[in-house]
Every structure is written in C-alpha cells, then in structure tokens.
Design a protein around this motif. Structure first.
Motif, short mmCIF file in Angstrom:
data_model
loop_
_atom_site.label_atom_id
_atom_site.label_comp_id
_atom_site.label_asym_id
_atom_site.label_seq_id
_atom_site.Cartn_x
_atom_site.Cartn_y
_atom_site.Cartn_z
N PHE A 110 0.86 -1.18 0.00
CA PHE A 110 0.00 0.00 0.00
C PHE A 110 0.90 1.23 0.00
CE2 PHE A 110 -2.67 -3.14 2.33
CZ PHE A 110 -3.66 -3.27 1.37
N TRP A 111 0.67 2.11 -0.96
CA TRP A 111 1.56 3.26 -1.12
C TRP A 111 0.74 4.55 -1.17
CZ3 TRP A 111 6.83 3.47 -1.05
CH2 TRP A 111 7.40 4.70 -1.37
N LEU B 44 2.53 2.19 3.44
CA LEU B 44 1.60 2.21 4.57
C LEU B 44 1.26 0.79 5.00
CD1 LEU B 44 -1.00 4.89 3.35
CD2 LEU B 44 0.93 5.26 4.90
N ALA B 45 0.98 0.64 6.28
CA ALA B 45 0.46 -0.63 6.77
C ALA B 45 -1.06 -0.61 6.62
CB ALA B 45 0.83 -0.83 8.24
N PRO C 29 -6.53 9.29 -1.82
CA PRO C 29 -6.46 7.88 -2.24
C PRO C 29 -5.03 7.37 -2.33
CG PRO C 29 -7.14 9.29 -4.06
CD PRO C 29 -7.15 10.14 -2.84
N ILE C 30 -4.88 6.06 -2.07
CA ILE C 30 -3.57 5.42 -2.17
C ILE C 30 -3.54 4.57 -3.44
CG2 ILE C 30 -3.33 5.42 0.32
CD1 ILE C 30 -3.76 2.07 -1.17
N ILE C 31 -2.39 4.02 -3.73
CA ILE C 31 -2.27 3.07 -4.83
C ILE C 31 -1.52 1.84 -4.27
CG2 ILE C 31 -2.30 4.80 -6.66
CD1 ILE C 31 0.76 4.58 -6.79
N ARG D 285 9.39 2.47 6.35
CA ARG D 285 8.75 3.70 5.91
C ARG D 285 9.80 4.62 5.30
NH1 ARG D 285 5.45 0.73 6.78
NH2 ARG D 285 3.55 0.85 8.01
N GLN D 286 9.38 5.43 4.36
CA GLN D 286 10.32 6.30 3.65
C GLN D 286 10.35 7.68 4.33
OE1 GLN D 286 8.26 3.93 2.06
NE2 GLN D 286 10.21 2.85 2.10
#
Length: 542
Positions: A222-223, A231-232, A450-452, A502-503
């Motif tokens: 999940f990004w 993301l978790a 929104p995530i991708i 995590r970045q």
C-alpha cells in the motif's frame, strides 16, 4: 352606559378569577411540597456542603483544590505499596506526540483510569506506566507543516524539528492527563525516542532477523502518493463513495487454448473480455487470470459479430452493460483455457498469457481478471508462481516513469495518467465501454487522499511463520467485542507478510548498509555497536 359598565366589570371578574386560580395552584403546590417533605428524611442519601452547581469561573480552581486535598498525585504510589500478591497490569497503547490533547485522548485515558481504579477498589496492586509514540509520519508532518521550504531541509534538520515538536506535545498532553486526575506514575513515563527504548527495539529486531522473520524484498505494498511512503493496513481508511473510471476492454487471442481450438474458428478472431476499475494499471499487465473450476462461455456479439470469452455467469449482465446481446456458441470449464495467450491491449508485441488463479470472483466484472503484478497483492502471487516480471512504472509521487513511454511519462496515474491510458485503449480499438463506478477504496488516513498499490523494495515481517502460534494465543484472549478478534484472525490468515519500513526521516532506522553499485545489503547484530564492521566486510561505498 350599560356597555361601558359591563366592560370594566367583566375585566374585574376575570382578574378575580385569575387570582383565585393562582391561590389555588399555590396551595396545591404547597400541599405537594408538604407531601414530599414527609418522605425526604426516609431516603438515605449522602449529605454534602458541596454546592449543586458552581459558576464556570470557579470550576477549575475548585477541581484543583479537590485534587490536592484528595492526593490524586500520590494515589498511584500509595497503591503500589500494598502488600498483596494480586496485581493488575494495564498496557498503555501510547498516543502520538503530535498535537494538543483532545476528546479522543480524554476518552482513552479516562476509560483506562476507571478500569485501574476499579481494580484498586477490589484490592489489587495496579501496574500502569503511560507513554508516548514519539516517531512516525504524523509527527513529521506536523513538525514541517509550518516550515517554509521544508523540502530543502536535511534529514538531521528534519529530525531535530520533529523531536522538538514531539517534546512540546508530550508536555502539553501530560499536563492535561494529570489535570484530569489520571492515576499513573507520571514521573517515569516511557518515550519511544528514549535511547534505551530504541536499543531494546533494535535487540528485538535482530532476534527476529536471526530467526528469519525479517527480510527485504521487492513486492507490491500500500503506497501513499500524498506522503510518498509505504503504509500498513492499519494506516488505511476506506471511502465508501469513491468513484473510479472502470473500463470493459478486450485482449485479442494470439494463441487459442488447445482444448478450444475446434470451437474457436481461426478465421473468426476471438478476444477475452476483461473489466477493471484501475485502467492506469493496464500498461503493467503481464497476464489475464481465470478461475479453473468455473464455467466459461464463448459468445458471439449479435451487433458486431465479434467473439468473446467470459464467465458463463456474467454473460447476461455484461451484455446489458455493453448494451448488446450475446449468443452463446459454446461453454467450457475454466481449466480448458490453459496454455492460451493474448495480445496486450496497448503495448504491441507484448504477450499476456491466460493463467489460473483462485482469487478470481464471479460477483463483478467478466470472470477474467487483468493482472498487473506490480499493482496487486494477488497479482504478485500469480507472477511469483509463474515467474512473470514485476515491473513498476510508477514513482513515489504517483506519476508514470520514463519506462512507461512518452505518452504516459510524468502523468499522475490517478488523474491525467488514467485518462491517457483510456485514450490509448480507445485508439487501439480495445476499449468497449467506460463508466463511473462507485465503490469502497483505500485512502491514507492522515491526508485523506487515495492510495495506490505499488511495488517497491521494503522490509517485511514474515507473518506466515508465526501465524499459527499467534492465532492460538489470540483464541485464548477475551476480546470485547468478539468481532475484533475475528477480524485479527482473518487478517493473519489473509496476509503472509507485514511491511515495516517507511520512507521517512523521523523514526527508528533499520540499521543496514547498502553497496551503492550492486544494492547488496549488509545487516547483522554487530552493526549498531560497530559501524566500521561494515567496511571490514567489504561494503566500502555507504
């Protein structure tokens, strides 16, 4: 004269009646009061000199005096001195040190305090140490939100600002919790940025690494493009009213499945029908998946004469969506589609094989699933099993990279990039229909955007190896409501890994060294104590 006399007389009569009614009502009220007072002394209620209500300006002062007289601040240490073997331990899930105290903090702390005081009254000795989560994206975002040119700060500057912000937030929140009368050891709280705490984290990390429970891999996660980090699942929230641009498209058959050669006439080209809510992932397509045990139909479109393959259960609904009619030519098992292949709808020369997969469902779409390994967890599993490429064409900000081609480069995948892919499908003659689709979609709970799903190199915990033990332990825990533990058990069943990296700049780092030219990673238990050890091992470009 008669009328003139009657008017005031009538008024006097009405006034007299009103006075009589008022006297009657008052006498009735007095009677009721006397009736009530007969029972007042028979009810055993506590008597107090406390006023029933205080003016707002006096409330804070009075509450502070009450806390001081009652010794709220000494209550925790007092009960810890009890000579009893019964001990109740409450683990404090820490709040983030990322802002002022609010009603959520009050609900959390007061409910815990009620639980602790209840056990004190039952004769237990309570163990309760409050703490704060001092790292992570929420704090980093808040610390940098009012800084101009934050993107130009060095990692060290970001860490300094984040730490200072967290320290200030801790003091504000702690003052509020003490003010609320929460029973705790406020002089000895735990803070996750304390060096001893971080050292313990690293010890546990290396124990897990030595046991093979932690690994680094390239796989979809999940990004969040809005925060540029993985993301978790717990960091997601779902928007039930999200609108996607879904498309029905065709993948022309290049090689007919051997078992269907006699049914599909080579002189009449056929295509597989595919539906997706994420057209931007089509350039990353590597396969089309089917359900082996389900029934599939070869149909002929009565309008155009084209032949399509789709799930038998989805023939009527798909024809209705496409505003046409399908004539069923033949029906077969999904397994009969084996060894077939299709042409990629937008990339000339690329082949998309037909592959079996158990995640294909018949509730929506066509029963044939477009598979992009870089942008789906199930898709990645299929790719791993069949050794397909997992090429990610999307960068950290959610834009197509140069590898996606000049038509898509530097376009946001959820906006103009999506539009560009739909136009490419249309230009290739692969697009059959586009429509808006309202459905539940994951969002970043911090930015509400929104995530991708995007493949990248991350660090993971191998939950598959601890799943059985974790499930056995969870089954012995009493959880209220029970639906919560059921959700956890289902999540453990479904997910075989947990992304822990995590970045970000503000957090406990994963202490690893990377060889710049090869990307080779060196990690072991000695690195935090002796970084020069990495150089001795030949990792000379750090």
């Amino acid at each position: 004269m008669l009328r003139a006399w009657r008017a005031p007389a009538l008024a006097r009569a009405r006034a007299g009646a009103a006075r009589g009614w008022a006297r009657s009502a008052a006498s009735e009220a007095a009677a009721e009061s006397r009736e009530d007072s007969r029972y007042r002394d028979t009810v055993l209620l506590p008597r107090s000199r406390f006023p029933a209500q205080l003016p707002g300006r006096l409330q804070p002062e009075t509450e502070l005096k009450t806390q001081e007289k009652c010794g709220f601040s000494e209550l925790y240490s007092w009960q810890r001195q009890r000579k009893t073997k019964q001990e109740f331990c409450l683990h404090d899930g820490p709040p983030y040190a990322n802002g002022d105290p609010h009603v959520g903090h009050a609900l959390n702390k007061i409910l815990k305090d009620i639980t602790n005081r209840f056990h004190v009254m039952r004769g237990y000795k309570v163990h309760y140490v409050p703490g704060w989560d001092c790292h992570g994206l929420p704090i980093e975002l808040k610390a940098l939100s009012e800084v101009k040119g934050a993107e130009n700060l060095s990692p060290m500057e970001i860490r300094q600002r984040a730490r200072a912000f967290a320290e200030g937030a801790i003091e504000k929140q702690k003052s509020a919790f003490i003010r609320w009368g929460i029973m705790a050891d406020w002089a000895n709280c735990y803070l996750t940025f304390d060096p001893k705490y971080e050292a313990n984290q690293l010890r546990v990390f290396y124990k897990m690494y030595d046991k093979g429970l932690i690994y680094r891999d390239y796989k979809p996660v999940f990004w969040s493009p809005s925060t540029k980090t993985a993301l978790a699942e717990a960091e997601l929230e779902y928007n039930e009213q999200h609108v996607s641009r879904s498309v029905y498209m065709k993948f022309p058959l290049l090689k007919s499945p051997p078992k269907l050669t006699s049914v599909i006439d080579g002189s009449s080209p056929a295509s597989v029908l595919v539906w997706t809510t994420q057209p931007w992932t089509v350039p990353a397509n590597q396969a089309v998946c089917y359900m082996p045990d389900s029934a599939y139909s070869i149909v002929k479109c009565t309008t155009t004469g084209q032949r399509f393959i789709l799930a038998a259960d989805r023939v009527e609904s798909t024809a209705a969506v496409l505003d046409t009619q399908f004539e069923v030519v033949s029906t077969c098992k999904g397994a009969d589609l084996a060894d077939g292949s299709c042409a990629h709808p937008t990339i000339p020369g690329r082949v998309s094989p037909l592959l079996p997969a158990n995640h294909v469902t018949m509730t929506k779409g066509t029963g044939l699933v477009h598979t992009a390994p870089a942008h789906g967890m199930e898709d990645y599993s299929v790719a791993s099993h069949h050794q397909l490429p997992t090429d990610c064409l999307v960068d950290e900000s959610g834009y197509f990279t140069e590898a996606a081609g000049p038509e898509l480069k530097n376009k946001n995948v959820l906006e103009e990039g999506n539009e560009a892919v739909i136009k490419m499908l249309q230009a290739a003659g692969s697009l059959l229909k586009e429509e808006k689709y309202v459905h539940s979609y994951p969002y970043d709970w911090r930015t509400k955007k929104p995530i991708i799903i995007r493949a990248s190199k991350q660090w993971f915990v191998n939950t598959a190896d601890v799943k059985a033990a974790a499930q056995d332990v969870l089954k012995k825990v009493k959880v209220i409501p029970t639906s919560a533990v059921n959700r956890m058990l289902e999540m453990l069943d479904r997910r075989t890994f947990w992304c822990i990296s995590r970045q970000r700049c503000w957090g406990v780092p994963i202490p690893a060294f990377y060889q710049k030219s090869t990307g080779e990673c060196l990690i072991n238990r000695y690195l935090p104590r002796n970084p020069s050890y990495a150089l001795k091992q030949g990792v000379n470009q750090i």
